[in-house]
Every structure is written in structure tokens, then in C-alpha cells.
Design a protein around this motif. Structure first.
Motif, PDB file in Angstrom:
ATOM      1  N   LEU A   1       0.719  -1.338   0.071  1.00 46.46           N
ATOM      2  CA  LEU A   1      -0.474   0.562  -0.125  1.00 46.46           C
ATOM      3  C   LEU A   1       0.964   1.190  -0.049  1.00 46.46           C
ATOM      4  N   LEU A   2       1.941   1.379   0.710  1.00 47.69           N
ATOM      5  CA  LEU A   2       2.679   2.442   0.903  1.00 47.69           C
ATOM      6  C   LEU A   2       3.665   2.769  -0.262  1.00 47.69           C
TER       7      LEU A   2
ATOM      8  N   ILE B   1      -8.751   0.341  18.078  1.00 43.23           N
ATOM      9  CA  ILE B   1      -7.587   0.448  17.892  1.00 43.23           C
ATOM     10  C   ILE B   1      -7.349   1.421  16.286  1.00 43.23           C
ATOM     11  N   ALA B   2      -8.376   0.960  15.882  1.00 45.92           N
ATOM     12  CA  ALA B   2      -8.715   1.202  13.787  1.00 45.92           C
ATOM     13  C   ALA B   2      -8.804   2.382  14.116  1.00 45.92           C
ATOM     14  N   ALA B   3      -9.474   3.273  14.869  1.00 49.01           N
ATOM     15  CA  ALA B   3      -9.993   4.201  15.610  1.00 49.01           C
ATOM     16  C   ALA B   3      -9.194   5.078  15.875  1.00 49.01           C
ATOM     17  N   ARG B   4      -7.862   4.602  16.522  1.00 49.88           N
ATOM     18  CA  ARG B   4      -6.738   5.617  17.136  1.00 49.88           C
ATOM     19  C   ARG B   4      -5.583   5.231  16.145  1.00 49.88           C
ATOM     20  N   ALA B   5      -5.598   4.310  15.220  1.00 48.03           N
ATOM     21  CA  ALA B   5      -4.747   4.859  14.412  1.00 48.03           C
ATOM     22  C   ALA B   5      -5.267   5.257  13.025  1.00 48.03           C
ATOM     23  N   VAL B   6      -6.168   5.861  12.354  1.00 47.88           N
ATOM     24  CA  VAL B   6      -6.643   7.058  11.676  1.00 47.88           C
ATOM     25  C   VAL B   6      -6.893   8.234  12.484  1.00 47.88           C
ATOM     26  N   ALA B   7      -6.709   8.453  13.124  1.00 48.01           N
ATOM     27  CA  ALA B   7      -7.051  10.132  13.940  1.00 48.01           C
ATOM     28  C   ALA B   7      -5.039  10.725  13.444  1.00 48.01           C
ATOM     29  N   LEU B   8      -4.844  10.256  13.380  1.00 49.60           N
ATOM     30  CA  LEU B   8      -3.760  11.188  13.283  1.00 49.60           C
ATOM     31  C   LEU B   8      -3.834  11.472  11.619  1.00 49.60           C
ATOM     32  N   PRO B   9      -3.282  10.478  10.706  1.00 50.14           N
ATOM     33  CA  PRO B   9      -2.787  10.624   9.209  1.00 50.14           C
ATOM     34  C   PRO B   9      -4.609  11.204   8.643  1.00 50.14           C
ATOM     35  N   GLY B  10      -5.491  11.260  10.196  1.00 50.14           N
ATOM     36  CA  GLY B  10      -6.254  11.723   9.338  1.00 50.14           C
ATOM     37  C   GLY B  10      -6.517  13.757   9.328  1.00 50.14           C
ATOM     38  N   ALA B  11      -6.051  14.284  11.036  1.00 51.26           N
ATOM     39  CA  ALA B  11      -5.755  15.413  11.023  1.00 51.26           C
ATOM     40  C   ALA B  11      -5.015  16.084  10.209  1.00 51.26           C
TER      41      ALA B  11
ATOM     42  N   VAL C   1      -5.963   8.389  -5.466  1.00 53.99           N
ATOM     43  CA  VAL C   1      -5.981   7.112  -5.464  1.00 53.99           C
ATOM     44  C   VAL C   1      -4.415   6.424  -4.815  1.00 53.99           C
ATOM     45  N   GLY C   2      -3.640   7.378  -5.037  1.00 51.49           N
ATOM     46  CA  GLY C   2      -2.391   6.815  -4.291  1.00 51.49           C
ATOM     47  C   GLY C   2      -2.883   7.537  -3.233  1.00 51.49           C
ATOM     48  N   PHE C   3      -2.805   8.889  -2.887  1.00 47.52           N
ATOM     49  CA  PHE C   3      -2.533   9.259  -1.462  1.00 47.52           C
ATOM     50  C   PHE C   3      -3.417   8.400  -0.383  1.00 47.52           C
ATOM     51  N   SER C   4      -4.998   8.262  -1.302  1.00 45.38           N
ATOM     52  CA  SER C   4      -6.247   6.888  -0.329  1.00 45.38           C
ATOM     53  C   SER C   4      -4.749   5.934  -0.036  1.00 45.38           C
ATOM     54  N   LEU C   5      -4.069   4.956  -0.667  1.00 42.87           N
ATOM     55  CA  LEU C   5      -3.200   4.202  -0.604  1.00 42.87           C
ATOM     56  C   LEU C   5      -2.283   4.425   0.008  1.00 42.87           C
ATOM     57  N   ILE C   6      -1.277   5.557   0.459  1.00 39.76           N
ATOM     58  CA  ILE C   6      -0.607   5.926   1.530  1.00 39.76           C
ATOM     59  C   ILE C   6      -1.260   5.934   2.713  1.00 39.76           C
ATOM     60  N   PHE C   7      -2.367   6.605   2.887  1.00 37.66           N
ATOM     61  CA  PHE C   7      -3.392   6.491   4.290  1.00 37.66           C
ATOM     62  C   PHE C   7      -3.565   5.192   4.821  1.00 37.66           C
ATOM     63  N   GLY C   8      -3.993   4.331   4.014  1.00 33.67           N
ATOM     64  CA  GLY C   8      -4.034   2.947   4.423  1.00 33.67           C
ATOM     65  C   GLY C   8      -2.860   2.504   4.011  1.00 33.67           C
TER      66      GLY C   8
ATOM     67  N   VAL D   1      -2.517   3.683   8.213  1.00 32.21           N
ATOM     68  CA  VAL D   1      -3.593   2.832   9.037  1.00 32.21           C
ATOM     69  C   VAL D   1      -3.363   2.045   9.747  1.00 32.21           C
ATOM     70  N   LEU D   2      -2.610   1.004   8.478  1.00 33.44           N
ATOM     71  CA  LEU D   2      -1.936  -0.370   9.519  1.00 33.44           C
ATOM     72  C   LEU D   2      -0.732  -0.628  10.461  1.00 33.44           C
ATOM     73  N   ALA D   3      -0.400   0.681   9.423  1.00 25.33           N
ATOM     74  CA  ALA D   3       1.389   0.764  10.202  1.00 25.33           C
ATOM     75  C   ALA D   3       1.322   1.099  11.441  1.00 25.33           C
TER      76      ALA D   3
END
Length: 243
Positions: free
Chosen positions: A21-22, A87-97, A206-213, A216-218
Motif C-alpha cells: 500500500l505504501l 485501535i483502528a479509530a486511534r490509528a486513523v486519527a493522526l493521518p486524518g488530522a 488513489v495514490g494518497f488513499s493507498l498511502i493513508f491505508g 493506518v495499518l502500520a
């Protein structure tokens, strides 16, 4: 959904997906940004300043999409008690911000030549700024719950659901109120963008979404590793006391 509630099973899948993904996201986003800088033509009215849309628009979408993911994860945590939802919500918060902040910065840079000012307090910009503050508040709440030993606290999840009210406000703000911000150029089944801009924008998204995903997984892997390390330390401490 509960098939991946087992952390070991989730971690196996996350290890397989994180790097592709990255790497894929960096390649696609890099190519799309190169196209935006050097390949796409200048826009008739805005000239070269329009090229910032290849960062600004994906950042806006992912900023809103990130909080939507937090809301879904929060609902899953509250209703189904899925062990990985919080855990997923916490992982999303920082890249979302980060993407929400990037949207605001690039929008300000774009607004200066387009509107003659860095900032206006209209509906779209103000509600997007509120979204950034919501992200920061959620991060603080989740961190406080973790420090207090309440990793499964319901307060961040409730906040994640309540904050989702801001998402439709951001989306419809340019339609509900008079705004300097232009209305949406892309709607369901139609687009007002010329092909060189539309295709490059979709590729960038698409590219930034893959980076986001991938990020989040990391982050989910890191949070799980921290929890497992803390659990081992507690077990050893209890064993030492019993001995």
C-alpha cells in the motif's frame, strides 16, 4: 467481520498489505503530482495556481474520509464490541488530522491568488477548521484513556460518533450558504473538469488513499505491539510479586 478480531490473524494480513500500500501509493501519488506540475495545462482563469488541486482535493476528501472511518469504527466498538475497532479509530486519527491540516494549508495557498486573501470565515473553510480541532480533541481523549489504563473507554468512541455531524456540514456548506469556495466540480455520474485535470486528480486521490491505508495499518500494528509489550510487562511484574 469478527474473523479478523484475532490480533494474530489481523497482524498477518497487515504485514502483507502495509508495504504494498505504501509503495504503490507513493508511486501513484508521485506520478500524478508530476503530471500536475509538468503535464497538465494551465487553467484558463486561474493559470498555474490550479495545479495545487492535485494535493488540495485529495487531502480534503481524506480528511473527511478519515473521520467517517473513525465514526464507523466507533459505532462498531460501541455496538458490536469489536476488539480492533477502537485501535483502528486511534490509528486513523493522526493521518486524518494531517490530511485535514494539509487541506487547510493548500487551500490557503490557493485562496491567496484566487480570492486575494489567505482566509475567509465562510462555511466550507470554517467547518474544515472545526474538523481539524475535532481530530486533535479525539487524539487527546484517546491518549488520555490509554494513559489511564482505559484503552477500551467508550468516551472516545462516543466523541467519534458525535463529531461525524460535521462531515455533511462540510460537504453541503457551499450549497447551504453563500461562499467564496466553489461548488463541487465532481458529482455522481458527472464532472465539470477537463479530462487532463480529472484523470490526474483521480490518480492522485488513489495514490494518497493507498498511502493513508498503509499508514493506518502500520499504526495499528504499532498500537497492538505496544499493548502486547505492556501486557507482558504486567505479567512479569505480577510473577515477580508472587515469587
Amino acid at each position: 467481520m469478527h474473523g479478523y478480531a484475532n490480533p494474530a490473524r489481523f497482524l498477518r494480513l497487515a504485514r502483507l498489505l502495509t508495504a504494498p500500500l505504501l509503495v504503490g501509493g507513493l508511486v501513484i501519488a508521485g506520478l500524478s503530482l508530476a503530471w500536475g506540475l509538468f503535464g497538465a495545462p494551465a487553467e484558463a482563469l486561474q493559470g498555474d495556481s490550479v495545479r495545487i488541486l492535485f494535493i488540495h482535493v485529495p487531502a480534503a476528501w481524506l480528511g473527511m474520509g478519515g473521520w467517517s472511518a473513525i465514526a464507523v469504527a466507533s459505532l462498531t466498538e460501541l455496538v458490536w464490541r469489536h476488539p480492533l475497532a477502537g485501535i483502528a479509530a486511534r490509528a486513523v486519527a493522526l493521518p486524518g488530522a494531517v490530511f485535514a491540516a494539509l487541506c487547510l494549508v493548500t487551500g490557503s495557498l490557493w485562496g491567496r491568488p484566487a480570492w486575494g486573501t489567505w482566509w475567509v470565515w465562510d462555511g466550507r473553510l470554517t467547518s474544515m477548521l472545526v474538523l481539524l480541532f475535532l481530530y486533535l480533541a479525539y487524539i487527546a481523549l484517546a491518549d488520555a484513556a490509554t494513559r489511564d489504563g482505559q484503552g477500551q473507554s467508550r468516551i472516545p468512541a462516543i466523541f467519534g460518533l458525535v463529531g461525524a455531524v460535521n462531515i455533511p456540514i462540510i460537504h453541503f456548506s457551499v450549497l447551504w450558504w453563500n461562499s467564496l469556495h466553489q461548488p463541487p466540480s465532481i458529482a455522481m455520474g458527472k464532472s465539470e473538469m477537463a479530462a487532463p485535470f480529472l484523470l490526474g486528480l483521480l490518480a492522485a486521490t488513489v495514490g494518497f488513499s493507498l498511502i493513508f491505508g498503509g499508514v493506518v495499518l502500520a499504526r495499528m500494528r504499532a498500537i497492538l505491539a505496544d499493548q502486547q509489550a505492556e501486557a507482558r510487562l504486567r505479567r512479569r511484574a505480577m510473577e515477580a510479586v508472587d515469587a
